[in-house]
Design an enzyme around this catalytic site. Structure first.
Site, PDB file in Angstrom:
ATOM      1  N   HIS A   3      19.747   7.141  42.325  1.00  0.00           N
ATOM      2  CA  HIS A   3      18.749   6.969  41.270  1.00  0.00           C
ATOM      3  C   HIS A   3      17.971   8.267  41.118  1.00  0.00           C
ATOM      4  CE1 HIS A   3      15.286   5.494  39.011  1.00  0.00           C
ATOM      5  NE2 HIS A   3      14.539   6.168  39.880  1.00  0.00           N
TER       6      HIS A   3
ATOM      7  N   ASN B  21      25.885   2.482  41.550  1.00  0.00           N
ATOM      8  CA  ASN B  21      26.146   3.850  41.116  1.00  0.00           C
ATOM      9  C   ASN B  21      25.594   4.918  42.050  1.00  0.00           C
ATOM     10  OD1 ASN B  21      23.450   3.708  40.473  1.00  0.00           O
ATOM     11  ND2 ASN B  21      23.742   3.828  38.271  1.00  0.00           N
TER      12      ASN B  21
ATOM     13  N   LYS C 269      21.132   5.351  47.055  1.00  0.00           N
ATOM     14  CA  LYS C 269      21.109   3.894  47.171  1.00  0.00           C
ATOM     15  C   LYS C 269      21.958   3.415  48.357  1.00  0.00           C
ATOM     16  CE  LYS C 269      20.381   3.310  42.195  1.00  0.00           C
ATOM     17  NZ  LYS C 269      20.967   2.736  40.961  1.00  0.00           N
TER      18      LYS C 269
ATOM     19  N   TYR D 273      11.146  -1.440  39.900  1.00  0.00           N
ATOM     20  CA  TYR D 273      11.871  -1.957  38.727  1.00  0.00           C
ATOM     21  C   TYR D 273      10.997  -2.830  37.827  1.00  0.00           C
ATOM     22  CZ  TYR D 273      16.163  -0.376  41.038  1.00  0.00           C
ATOM     23  OH  TYR D 273      17.140   0.379  41.626  1.00  0.00           O
TER      24      TYR D 273
ATOM     25  N   GLU E 229       7.090   6.670  40.514  1.00  0.00           N
ATOM     26  CA  GLU E 229       8.039   6.348  41.588  1.00  0.00           C
ATOM     27  C   GLU E 229       7.699   7.084  42.882  1.00  0.00           C
ATOM     28  OE1 GLU E 229      11.702   5.306  38.549  1.00  0.00           O
ATOM     29  OE2 GLU E 229      11.728   7.225  39.601  1.00  0.00           O
TER      30      GLU E 229
END
Length: 158
Positions: A118, A115, A12, A52, A129
């Site tokens: 992913h 975080n 990310k 998402y 994805e």
């Protein structure tokens, strides 16, 4: 017989910005997963909405989109035995404070909202994805054959 599967992984924006890309990829490769697709890209709101989609009506959705579109990501596809489960284990818990010591999130992330990485949570999610970020021809599906060719070239002194 052990069959291989594919999984989607994205470093990310915070992980890219902080220069953690090489170290993170190295962990997957050292574990034996094959990197069969990789690109750096700026996620658009349209791509974020596809990625998402299950969270669209949740209160945290706007912040997910704002974060994932805030800078470039490294999108990757890894292949290997139980790749989804194995890579999720290497990632650690979503909340870095709850992640096992030595996991990627425990080592590189500080906040649940940022975080660093992913990883797909199921084979079905991985397929969905991967299709969002990669065209089939962008994946190196003959990875093993390529490595055999490289080895042959080296053996022949080329």
């Amino acid at each position: 017989m052990h069959t291989e599967e594919r999984t989607f992984v994205a470093i990310k924006p915070d992980g890219v910005k902080r220069g953690c890309v090489g170290e993170i990829i190295s962990r997957f490769e050292k574990k034996g997963y094959k990197l069969i697709g990789m690109k750096m890209l700026q996620v658009t709101e349209e791509i974020a909405a596809k990625h998402y989609e299950e969270h669209i009506n949740k209160p945290f959705y706007p912040n997910l989109v704002k974060y994932i579109t805030s800078g470039p990501i490294i999108a990757m596809v890894f292949q290997g035995y139980k790749a989804v489960q194995g890579i999720r284990h290497l990632l650690g818990a979503t909340d870095p404070c709850e992640a096992d010591v030595g996991s990627i999130r425990a080592d590189y992330a500080q906040l649940k909202e940022y975080n660093t990485i992913h990883g797909s949570d199921s084979v079905e999610s991985a397929e969905r994805e991967i299709a969002i970020y990669f065209k089939p021809e962008e994946l190196c599906t003959n990875y093993k054959n390529m490595m055999e060719l490289v080895t042959e070239d080296i053996d022949e002194g080329e």
